[in-house]
Design an enzyme around this catalytic site. Structure first.
Site, PDB file in Angstrom:
ATOM      1  N   GLU A 104      -5.918  -7.266  -1.080  1.00  0.00           N
ATOM      2  CA  GLU A 104      -6.283  -7.208   0.238  1.00  0.00           C
ATOM      3  C   GLU A 104      -7.634  -6.420   0.318  1.00  0.00           C
ATOM      4  O   GLU A 104      -8.171  -5.594  -0.355  1.00  0.00           O
ATOM      5  CB  GLU A 104      -5.146  -6.687   0.775  1.00  0.00           C
ATOM      6  N   GLU A 135       0.778  -1.149   0.107  1.00  0.00           N
ATOM      7  CA  GLU A 135       0.011   0.033  -0.041  1.00  0.00           C
ATOM      8  C   GLU A 135       0.819   1.173   0.229  1.00  0.00           C
ATOM      9  O   GLU A 135       1.230   1.954   1.164  1.00  0.00           O
ATOM     10  CB  GLU A 135      -0.911  -0.006   1.155  1.00  0.00           C
TER      11      GLU A 135
HETATM   12  C1  IDC Z   1      -3.440  -4.244  10.176  1.00  0.00           C
HETATM   13  C2  IDC Z   1      -3.988  -5.257  10.985  1.00  0.00           C
HETATM   14  C3  IDC Z   1      -3.722  -5.031  12.576  1.00  0.00           C
HETATM   15  C4  IDC Z   1      -2.126  -4.529  12.769  1.00  0.00           C
HETATM   16  C5  IDC Z   1      -1.789  -3.263  11.842  1.00  0.00           C
HETATM   17  C6  IDC Z   1      -0.361  -3.030  11.764  1.00  0.00           C
HETATM   18  O1  IDC Z   1      -5.269  -5.847  10.873  1.00  0.00           O
HETATM   19  O2  IDC Z   1      -3.838  -5.971  13.382  1.00  0.00           O
HETATM   20  O3  IDC Z   1      -1.878  -3.977  14.035  1.00  0.00           O
HETATM   21  O4  IDC Z   1      -2.207  -3.661  10.432  1.00  0.00           O
HETATM   22  O5  IDC Z   1       0.181  -2.184  10.709  1.00  0.00           O
HETATM   23  C7  IDC Z   1      -4.343  -2.256   5.509  1.00  0.00           C
HETATM   24  C8  IDC Z   1      -2.879  -2.721   5.665  1.00  0.00           C
HETATM   25  C9  IDC Z   1      -3.076  -4.016   6.767  1.00  0.00           C
HETATM   26  C10 IDC Z   1      -3.728  -3.430   8.069  1.00  0.00           C
HETATM   27  C11 IDC Z   1      -4.962  -3.231   7.650  1.00  0.00           C
HETATM   28  C12 IDC Z   1      -6.266  -3.042   8.693  1.00  0.00           C
HETATM   29  O6  IDC Z   1      -2.485  -3.462   4.477  1.00  0.00           O
HETATM   30  O7  IDC Z   1      -1.547  -4.190   7.081  1.00  0.00           O
HETATM   31  O8  IDC Z   1      -3.576  -4.516   8.758  1.00  0.00           O
HETATM   32  N1  IDC Z   1      -5.265  -2.538   6.518  1.00  0.00           N
HETATM   33  O9  IDC Z   1      -5.864  -1.700   9.175  1.00  0.00           O
HETATM   34  N2  IDC Z   1      -4.631  -1.151   4.606  1.00  0.00           N
HETATM   35  C13 IDC Z   1      -5.800  -1.085   5.018  1.00  0.00           C
HETATM   36  C14 IDC Z   1      -6.212  -1.318   5.860  1.00  0.00           C
END
Ligand code: IDC
Length: 478
Positions: free
Chosen positions: A396, A304
Site C-alpha cells: 500500500e 499495518e
Molecule cells: C484511510 C482512507 C480513509 C478512511 C480511513 C479509515 O483513505 O478514506 O476514512 O482509512 O481508517 C493507511 C491505512 C489506510 C488509510 C490510509 C490513509 O492502511 O486504511 O486509509 N493509510 O490514511 N495507512 C497509512 C495511510
C-alpha cells in the site's frame, strides 16, 4: 455488479445455485483409481471486439481429485478459431478444441478450480460452446462413478512457451515464489507486480464490478488487485461470513482477468495484530481453502501493525502462516511490519530487527507502506538498505499524505516509484475508488456510472498512477 461494457460478453446460463455458466460438466480422467467419480463444472466467459475475442474458462472439479486433465469442446460456429491460448496446451482441429493441463495446474482437488484462457477470432457469430468433455466423455452435471476406459495417462505437456502479446500477467508469470530478496515468476526470474488497492469493501464495494475490473485489467493493464478487507470499522468483525464471501468473489473476478489477487486483512486500529488473531485464523483458513488450487493469490496477513513490537508481530505471523500453508503450501505470504508497515522507521526502529528475527517460514515477504507527501528521503534510504536483505512488497502507498487526503505529491511519488522499479519491488496504490479524497484514483461519483476507462474519470493521482502502471511489464519468459 454494474452492466458490463458493450464489448464485454459475459455468457451466463442458468446453473443451479451459482450464478455462473455451467455448461454441462467435465469428465476428468482418473489416473489411478479404477472406480472414480468424475464431475466438473465449467464457466466460459468472453470479452469480444470486432472479429476477435478473449475467452476465460474456469474448470471446477466437483468429483474425485484428479492429476491431469484434458478439456474438449466444439466451437458452434465454423468461423471461430483459436489463436493463442495460455495456462494449458491448446489445439484446434476443425471445430474441435482441446486443452491439456500443464504440470502446475493438472492436479485438482475436489472442489478446486483452475482458470485457463485463449484469444480467438471469428467471422460470423461467436456463440459459446454448449458442452465440454474430457477424453470424449461428456459429463452429466454431478459426480458419476465410472470405470475409466483403458487409456494412456496424459503425457507431460511441453513447457509453456508464452506466445507474444495478448497475455495476462498470471498467464505469463504463473505461480510466484520468493527467491532471495525478490519475487520470482514460474521461470525463476525476478519480477515486479504493479497494481491498485481497493478501498474498504464495507464502504466502496460498489466500485468493484465487471466494468471497473475490466478497466483495471485492460485499460490500466494492472498486474495486481489488492482486496482491502477492513477487520474493524464496520468490516469483517461485523459479518465474517459476508466479508469472506465478498473477498472470495473478488478473487474470482481478478482471476478471470488474469490479475494477481492480494487478500489484505486490513487491520489498522487497534494496531496489535494479536487483537485479531482468532479472526485471522478463521478467515485465512477459509480463503486459503477456497483458493488453494489457484496460482494467483497472495496473502497479506496484517495491514499495518502499530504500537507493538516486532516480536509481537512475528508471534502473530508464526501462528497465522501455518493456517494458510496447511491449505495452500506454495502461496506467497506478506507480513506487515512495525510502525504502520514502515519497517519500524515510524516508531524509531529499523529493518534490522526483522533481519535478526525473521518469521519462521519461507516464501514470505515483508510489507512496506509509504505516503509520498509525508514520507521521503529517510524512508527511501531505509527501503534501499532493507531491500538488500529482505524481500519487500509495497502492498500500500499513496501519492498524498498519510491521512490519505491532500494534494498528490507527484515529485516524491515519482522518486518513490523509480526506486521501486529499479529494485523490482511490487506495489499497490491506495486507492482504486471514488472517495472524495486525494488518494482516490477515480473522481467522485465514478462508481455510480458504468465507464471506468480513459482519463476523464481519473483524479490527478489516478491519472499519474494509470500512466505508471500501464507501461509494458516485459516479464521474463525463460
Ligand atoms: C484511510 C482512507 C480513509 C478512511 C480511513 C479509515 O483513505 O478514506 O476514512 O482509512 O481508517 C493507511 C491505512 C489506510 C488509510 C490510509 C490513509 O492502511 O486504511 O486509509 N493509510 O490514511 N495507512 C497509512 C495511510
Amino acid at each position: 455488479m454494474k452492466h458490463p461494457p458493450r464489448r464485454t460478453r459475459r455468457l451466463l446460463v442458468a446453473a443451479g445455485a451459482v450464478g455462473a455458466l455451467t455448461l454441462g460438466t467435465l469428465a476428468v480422467l482418473p489416473t489411478t483409481a479404477a472406480m472414480a467419480a468424475p464431475g466438473c463444472s465449467v464457466t466460459y466467459t468472453t470479452n469480444s471486439w470486432s472479429g476477435g475475442f478473449t475467452a476465460s474458462v474456469t474448470i471446477t472439479n466437483v468429483g474425485d481429485p484428479v492429476n491431469g486433465w484434458t478439456l474438449g469442446f466444439r466451437f458452434p460456429d465454423g468461423g471461430q478459431r483459436l489463436a493463442q491460448g495460455w495456462s494449458a496446451t491448446w489445439s484446434q482441429s476443425g471445430s474441435e478444441v482441446t486443452a491439456r493441463s500443464l504440470s502446475w495446474n493438472g492436479s485438482l482437488a475436489t472442489r478446486a478450480s483452475t482458470t485457463i484462457g485463449f484469444n480467438g477470432t471469428f467471422t460470423g457469430a461467436n456463440p459459446a460452446p454448449t458442452s465440454f468433455t474430457v477424453n470424449g466423455t461428456v459429463c452429466t452435471g454431478s459426480t458419476t462413478p465410472t470405470t475409466p476406459p483403458p487409456t494412456t495417462p496424459p503425457t507431460t505437456p511441453p513447457p509453456t512457451t508464452p506466445p507474444p502479446g495478448g497475455q495476462t500477467p498470471v498467464a505469463i508469470n504463473g505461480q510466484l515464489r520468493v527467491c532471495g530478496v525478490n519475487l520470482c515468476n514460474q521461470y525463476g526470474r525476478p519480477i515486479q507486480l504493479r497494481g491498485m488497492s481497493s478501498h474498504g469493501l464495507q464502504w466502496f464495494g460498489n466500485c468493484y464490478n465487471d466494468a471497473s475490473l475490466d478497466a483495471l485489467a485492460t485499460d490500466w493493464r494492472a498486474d495486481l488487485f489488492r482486496i482491502a478487507m477492513y477487520v474493524q470499522e464496520d468490516g469483517y468483525e461485523t459479518d465474517p461470513a459476508g466479508f469472506t464471501n465478498r473477498v472470495n468473489a473478488l478473487v474470482e473476478e481478478a482471476t478471470e482477468r488474469g490479475m494477481y489477487a492480494m487478500i489484505d486483512f486490513h487491520t489498522l486500529t487497534p494496531g496489535d495484530p494479536m487483537h485479531n488473531l482468532q479472526r485471522a485464523k478463521t478467515f485465512f483458513a477459509a480463503v486459503s481453502a477456497r483458493h488453494a488450487s489457484k496460482n494467483n493469490v497472495i496473502y497479506e496477513i496484517a495491514n499495518e501493525p502499530n504500537g507493538v513490537s516486532w516480536s509481537t508481530i512475528k508471534n502473530y505471523a508464526d501462528q497465522v502462516i501455518p493456517v494458510i500453508r496447511a491449505n495452500d503450501p506454495d502461496a506467497v505470504v506478506i507480513v506487515g511490519t512495525r510502525g504502520w508497515s514502515s519497517l519500524g522507521v515510524s516508531e524509531g526502529a529499523t529493518h534490522t530487527e526483522i533481519v535478526n528475527n525473521p518469521v519462521n517460514a519461507s516464501n514470505v515477504m515483508y510489507a512496506f507502506h509509504f505516503y509520498a507527501a509525508s514520507h521521503r528521503d529517510n524512508y527511501r534510504a531505509e527501503v534501499e538498505r532493507a531491500a538488500a536483505r529482505l524481500p519487500l512488497f509495497v502492498t500500500e502507498f499513496g501519492t498524498v499524505d498519510y491521512t490519505g487526503d491532500g494534494a498528490a505529491d507527484l515529485a516524491s511519488s515519482t522518486q518513490w516509484l523509480d526506486l521501486l522499479d529499479r529494485l523490482k519491488i511490487g506495489y499497490a496504490n491506495w486507492t482504486f475508488s471514488d472517495k472524495a479524497e486525494g488518494s482516490a484514483a477515480l473522481r467522485p461519483g465514478t462508481c455510480n456510472g458504468s465507464n471506468y476507462t480513459g482519463t476523464s474519470v481519473l483524479t490527478t493521482s489516478g491519472a499519474f498512477m494509470r500512466e505508471r502502471i500501464r507501461t509494458p511489464d516485459n516479464f521474463p519468459t525463460s
